[in-house]
Scaffold this motif. Structure first.
Motif, PDB file in Angstrom:
ATOM      1  N   ALA A  56       0.834  -1.208   0.000  1.00  0.00           N
ATOM      2  CA  ALA A  56       0.000   0.000   0.000  1.00  0.00           C
ATOM      3  C   ALA A  56       0.867   1.256   0.000  1.00  0.00           C
ATOM      4  CB  ALA A  56      -0.935  -0.007   1.212  1.00  0.00           C
ATOM      5  N   ALA A  57       1.925   1.247   0.814  1.00  0.00           N
ATOM      6  CA  ALA A  57       2.836   2.392   0.851  1.00  0.00           C
ATOM      7  C   ALA A  57       3.532   2.580  -0.489  1.00  0.00           C
ATOM      8  CB  ALA A  57       3.858   2.209   1.968  1.00  0.00           C
ATOM      9  N   SER A  58       3.922   1.468  -1.128  1.00  0.00           N
ATOM     10  CA  SER A  58       4.560   1.531  -2.444  1.00  0.00           C
ATOM     11  C   SER A  58       3.628   2.157  -3.472  1.00  0.00           C
ATOM     12  CB  SER A  58       4.977   0.127  -2.894  1.00  0.00           C
ATOM     13  OG  SER A  58       5.478   0.125  -4.216  1.00  0.00           O
ATOM     14  N   ALA A  59       2.364   1.761  -3.458  1.00  0.00           N
ATOM     15  CA  ALA A  59       1.397   2.320  -4.408  1.00  0.00           C
ATOM     16  C   ALA A  59       1.213   3.815  -4.190  1.00  0.00           C
ATOM     17  CB  ALA A  59       0.055   1.600  -4.282  1.00  0.00           C
ATOM     18  N   GLN A  60       1.111   4.235  -2.927  1.00  0.00           N
ATOM     19  CA  GLN A  60       0.941   5.664  -2.658  1.00  0.00           C
ATOM     20  C   GLN A  60       2.130   6.462  -3.164  1.00  0.00           C
ATOM     21  OE1 GLN A  60      -0.144   6.836   1.304  1.00  0.00           O
ATOM     22  NE2 GLN A  60      -2.284   6.364   0.864  1.00  0.00           N
ATOM     23  N   SER A  61       3.320   5.935  -2.961  1.00  0.00           N
ATOM     24  CA  SER A  61       4.518   6.633  -3.413  1.00  0.00           C
ATOM     25  C   SER A  61       4.526   6.775  -4.927  1.00  0.00           C
ATOM     26  CB  SER A  61       5.766   5.887  -2.948  1.00  0.00           C
ATOM     27  OG  SER A  61       6.933   6.491  -3.453  1.00  0.00           O
TER      28      SER A  61
END
Length: 587
Positions: A56-61
């Motif tokens: 999820a953090a990767s997608a937001q970045s």
């Protein structure tokens, strides 16, 4: 009163514009999550698995061009982050992982749950460190963030369990000023590249993610060179659509014959902002010019005549100033036959694909013959599902896609027109990424449509985080290509002449599972119900899981199939038939 370690970290995240932190609470993270609890502008998104949090953090970045943040607590919680962090690292996107650690006095004693975080994250992270004193902050945090943003990678900061509540001896605000440089290659290299392009007869562009910010410059270059444009999967976003009269789709296993021919019929290949990793799909014996911001990427996949290290937009603009209006000795404009042939082939292929994607295809003569061979159960064609989703989804939808056959169908049938965005584990190639990527994407904007193309194998790996969608009231639309198979593995086996083995999945009714978890579940088994079911899924508020039973024997023909692949597939099918007959006979 001085701030604590946890308060200093959380305040800094707020100053960086971080709006969500993903993870699983507990142990050393408790002071940090309590600081988040009392911070108005940062939301804690409690996941059921730390791997989902990192995805999820990767997608937001990737979507926000900013810092994604996830957390994992001591030992196993930190270990669980690894796969999602590798996704971020391979996608070259900045993520900060804050991990718990045992108390300082217990370090090195092999106490309960102790692992060496610095050793664990040494391969995946561009920076990793363990805080051993409150006085290391905020400088150590600043260093971690600058490495993540500046080097476009993962930074890991470990916080021992007895440090989170300790106060800083000298407190000051964190400072993260960081500008993005725009680099240009040497002019002599640009001149040499322009000379080669001027002397070429048939030029093809291979365009990647690194060129997306330079769309208009790249289109101007394609026009000047009369060059067809082969797109990597990541370049679909930004270069697809009717406004691009040069693109001919993707190459590789997910690609099409027009793109493959455009590459192999060229005498010169110009690579723009891509490190396309599949060496077998590059043409041999061609003149290659490569533009990339990373010097280490030049010539890594294919021998390069001229390497231009610099920002794609700036480099293309420099190239345009040095290129002639037409090749030396030519009269008028550059010959456009190479471009026109590639585009004609591409349109013919797309017309054929559109016929396959028609839900009524199997009712016609050709369709009935085909279905008698490869779809005797009359399951829904995955092409039809992907095409209906493309037609009904919003023009600013965010798409995520599981690795495998779901990506094949998205690549071929979903157009990244308008303001659509696309996220996938396209460099790491992990399973189970589509749903947690969608989780992160939807948190950024709860009013924007987010559609996840989920394989049944991938979805079931991290099934628990369906509950995170429900708890956080995230209206993600999960489209499940339920072929009861590990479809890409099945295809790999059959192309190698091996019978299908170990790929059959004993799936539940995923729609019923979703309903039990509090989501809206819709199951589709009849092609006639497909379009209305997709419409219903998209119009239903809240998270929806659309479980579509698709044909497990659908064949995704590569862009340029080989005789060996065809023979292997035929042999595999013979072995499967013989084996299944033997099973029925009890022998």
């Amino acid at each position: 009163m001085a701030r604590t370690v946890s308060r200093t970290i959380v305040d800094a995240l707020g100053e960086l514009g971080v709006r969500q932190v993903f993870g699983v609470v507990g142990d050393a993270l408790n002071p940090l999550t309590d600081a988040i609890r009392t911070t108005e502008d940062i939301e804690w998104v409690g996941c059921r698995h730390e791997e989902a949090a990192a995805f999820a953090a990767s997608a937001q970045s990737q979507l926000g061009d900013t810092l994604g943040v996830c957390m994992g607590t001591v030992g196993p919680g930190s270990v669980h982050l690894l796969n999602g962090l590798y996704d971020a690292a391979k996608s070259r996107t900045p993520v900060l992982a804050i991990t718990g650690q045992v108390p300082l006095a217990d370090l090195g004693s092999d106490t309960f749950q102790e692992i060496d975080n610095d050793a664990l994250f040494s391969d995946v992270a561009v920076f990793h460190a363990t805080i051993t004193s409150p006085d290391q902050l905020p400088q150590l945090l600043e260093t971690a963030v600058r490495n993540a943003l500046g080097r476009k990678g993962v930074a890991v900061l470990s916080v021992p369990g007895d440090l989170g509540d300790q106060e800083l001896g000298t407190d000051r605000p964190a400072r993260f000023s960081l500008s993005t440089p725009v680099s240009r290659p040497e002019e002599s290299a640009v001149r040499r590249a322009a000379e080669l392009l001027d002397g070429a007869e048939r030029i093809t562009l291979l365009v990647g993610r690194g060129a997306r910010a330079a769309r208009e410059d790249v289109l101007a270059l394609a026009e000047r060179l009369a060059a067809p444009m082969v797109l990597t999967l990541k370049a679909k976003e930004g270069f697809e659509g009717e406004a691009n009269a040069f693109q001919v789709g993707q190459t590789g296993l997910i690609g099409n014959p027009a793109a493959a021919s455009a590459l192999h019929d060229a005498d010169t290949l110009l690579m723009l902002g891509t490190d396309f990793p599949y060496r077998d799909w590059y043409p041999e014996g061609r003149t290659v010019i490569q533009v990339d911001t990373e010097a280490a990427h030049i010539g890594r996949r294919v021998p390069v005549e001229v390497g231009l290290v610099g920002d794609t937009g700036a480099t293309v603009r420099d190239l345009l100033t040095h290129l002639g209006a037409a090749p030396p000795g030519a009269e008028g404009a550059r010959d456009r036959s190479h471009l026109e042939e590639a585009r004609k082939s591409f349109e013919q292929w797309r017309t054929g694909q559109a016929r396959l994607a028609d839900p009524a295809h199997d009712k016609g003569l050709v369709g009935r013959i085909r279905s008698a061979l490869d779809n005797r159960s009359h399951d829904i064609r995955p092409e039809a599902l992907a095409a209906v989703v493309d037609r009904l989804a919003a023009d600013d939808a965010v798409f995520t896609s599981d690795t495998g056959m779901a990506t094949v169908w998205l690549s071929r049938f979903v157009e990244m027109r308008g303001d659509r965005r696309l996220i996938g584990s396209f460099n790491l190639g992990s399973m189970a990424n589509a749903m947690p990527h969608a989780l992160g994407a939807q948190c950024l904007d709860r009013d924007r449509q987010v559609v996840a193309f989920c394989g049944d194998g991938g979805l079931s790996m991290l099934l628990g985080d369906l509950m995170t969608l429900k708890t956080s009231r995230l209206p993600v639309k999960l489209v499940v290509f339920d072929n009861r198979r590990l479809g890409m593995v099945k295809l790999e086996q059959e192309q190698a002449g091996l019978p299908e083995f170990g790929t059959v999945l004993d799936n539940p009714d995923f729609a019923a599972v979703a309903t039990a978890l509090g989501l809206t579940g819709i199951r589709v088994t009849d092609p006639a119900d497909l379009e209305e079911s997709v419409r219903r899924a998209f119009s239903t508020p809240g998270p929806v899981l659309l479980d579509v039973l698709t044909n497990p024997d659908e064949i995704a023909v590569p862009a340029k199939p080989t005789v060996e692949q065809g023979w292997g597939f035929a042999v595999a099918k013979m072995k499967e038939v013989i084996r299944s007959r033997g099973d029925r006979d009890g022998s």
